[in-house]
Scaffold this active site. Structure first.
Site, short mmCIF file in Angstrom:
data_model
loop_
_atom_site.label_atom_id
_atom_site.label_comp_id
_atom_site.label_asym_id
_atom_site.label_seq_id
_atom_site.Cartn_x
_atom_site.Cartn_y
_atom_site.Cartn_z
N ARG A 114 71.11 78.81 39.41
CA ARG A 114 70.46 80.11 39.62
C ARG A 114 69.14 80.06 40.39
O ARG A 114 68.58 81.11 40.71
CB ARG A 114 70.23 80.85 38.30
CG ARG A 114 71.51 81.16 37.53
CD ARG A 114 71.35 82.33 36.63
NE ARG A 114 70.33 82.11 35.61
CZ ARG A 114 69.84 83.08 34.83
NH1 ARG A 114 70.29 84.32 34.95
NH2 ARG A 114 68.94 82.81 33.90
N ASP A 115 68.62 78.88 40.69
CA ASP A 115 67.41 78.82 41.53
C ASP A 115 67.48 77.60 42.44
O ASP A 115 66.50 76.88 42.62
CB ASP A 115 66.16 78.78 40.67
CG ASP A 115 64.89 79.10 41.47
OD1 ASP A 115 65.01 79.72 42.55
OD2 ASP A 115 63.79 78.75 41.02
N LEU A 116 68.64 77.40 43.03
CA LEU A 116 68.83 76.27 43.94
C LEU A 116 68.13 76.57 45.26
O LEU A 116 68.36 77.62 45.87
CB LEU A 116 70.33 76.05 44.17
CG LEU A 116 70.76 74.70 44.74
CD1 LEU A 116 70.38 73.57 43.81
CD2 LEU A 116 72.26 74.70 44.98
N ASN B 269 63.69 72.51 45.14
CA ASN B 269 64.31 72.03 43.90
C ASN B 269 65.35 70.94 44.15
O ASN B 269 66.16 70.61 43.28
CB ASN B 269 64.95 73.19 43.14
CG ASN B 269 63.92 74.01 42.39
OD1 ASN B 269 62.81 73.55 42.16
ND2 ASN B 269 64.27 75.23 42.02
N THR C 199 64.80 82.80 43.55
CA THR C 199 63.84 82.99 44.64
C THR C 199 64.48 83.92 45.67
O THR C 199 65.60 83.65 46.13
CB THR C 199 63.46 81.64 45.27
OG1 THR C 199 62.93 80.79 44.25
CG2 THR C 199 62.42 81.81 46.36
#
Length: 299
Positions: A124-126, A130, A165
């Site tokens: 969910r925030d790749l 990261n 993001t």
């Protein structure tokens, strides 16, 4: 004597530091969580996810050394093995990668994501920051990190909530619909575009969700690199198949890994999987900014 001594902050990460294990003198990475701002369950869940994924695939995930609570400093801390930098650092330093350089990196990212999805984890925030690089001499030595927004969900259980993001968010998140693993695939498409061009495919001024969604649905993408060269048709088709606004028709991991763009042994005439989109003019430098993570909770 405290076990870990922080030395310098990781670029772009306020709560992540390079540090030294004062017992073994080993270099490590520390991630801090404020007790007053972070839920203990969420932090322990991130530690669990990290440990679980490392046991499943030590090639693509960092080993967790310690999970500690420091009530005197009002913080939790996770200590993990060190990596040299992030993909965000590489793009900021070099502008973009050649297609030959990007292909093995993208293959490894997809292989890591395949492990996550096989075990029902949705990141969910790749994003570039990261994804760490274990060694600068091998850009494909990727390690996925930051599982603070990761959830464990099977294919028949969908999620809600605007988390992640903005510039990496899939349209189904922006539409505030239920979503699943395909949001991570979308993020890979954005990552591929950014690696190959130095830009984001879609961007708007400010953190405006409706404008971002409109830009995605208009599908106005240049596929131009920072040096004004257009990507190859294979690269364009690869990205176009992943950045499909409809999650059910978005290219999946297995198909992506088999796409001729990622296949070094592909020979013969290439026929695009989808019609090649109409190109727009050169993107502005605003398309190089990553933006800030958002967290409008769902389930």
């Amino acid at each position: 004597m405290q076990k870990y001594w922080p030395e310098k902050r990781c670029h772009g990460k306020d709560n992540i530091w390079y540090a030294i294990n004062q017992v073994t003198q080993e270099e490590v990475i520390l991630k801090y969580f404020s007790m007053s701002n972070c839920d203990e369950y969420k932090v322990s869940r991130e530690a669990y996810t990290m440990k679980y994924l490392y046991n499943e695939d030590p090639k693509h995930f960092l080993e967790m050394y310690d999970y500690m609570e420091d009530n005197n400093e009002d913080q939790y801390m996770i200590a993990m093995e060190k990596a040299e930098c992030s993909l965000e650092d590489i793009v900021n330093e070099r502008g973009h990668l050649s297609e030959e350089e990007a292909v093995p990196v993208l293959r490894e990212i997809l292989s890591a994501l395949k492990v996550m999805h096989k075990n029902n984890f949705i990141h969910r925030d790749l994003k570039l920051s990261n994804i760490l690089i274990k060694s600068r001499s091998d850009l494909s030595s990727i390690k996925i990190i930051d599982f603070g927004e990761t959830l464990d969900r099977s294919d028949d259980y969908h999620i809600t909530g605007m988390v992640g993001t903005l510039h990496y968010m899939a349209p189904e998140i922006l539409k505030k619909k239920k979503y699943g693993k395909a949001v991570d695939i979308w993020a890979v498409g954005v990552i591929a575009y950014r690696l190959l061009t130095g830009y984001f495919p879609y961007i708007t001024e400010g953190e405006n969700h409706s404008k971002q969604l409109k830009a995605i649905l208009n599908n106005s993408v240049s596929y131009l690199c920072a040096d004004d060269k257009r990507l190859s048709i294979k690269a364009i088709d690869f990205i176009n198949c992943i950045l499909d606004p409809e999650p059910s028709s978005r290219m999946g991991i297995e198909t992506a890994l088999e796409h001729p763009f990622l296949d070094p042994y592909f020979e013969g005439e290439f026929i695009p999987y989808k019609p090649i989109p109409k190109f727009t003019k050169k993107m502005s430098k605003e398309n190089m900014k990553e933006g800030k993570p958002l967290d409008m909770k769902g389930n």
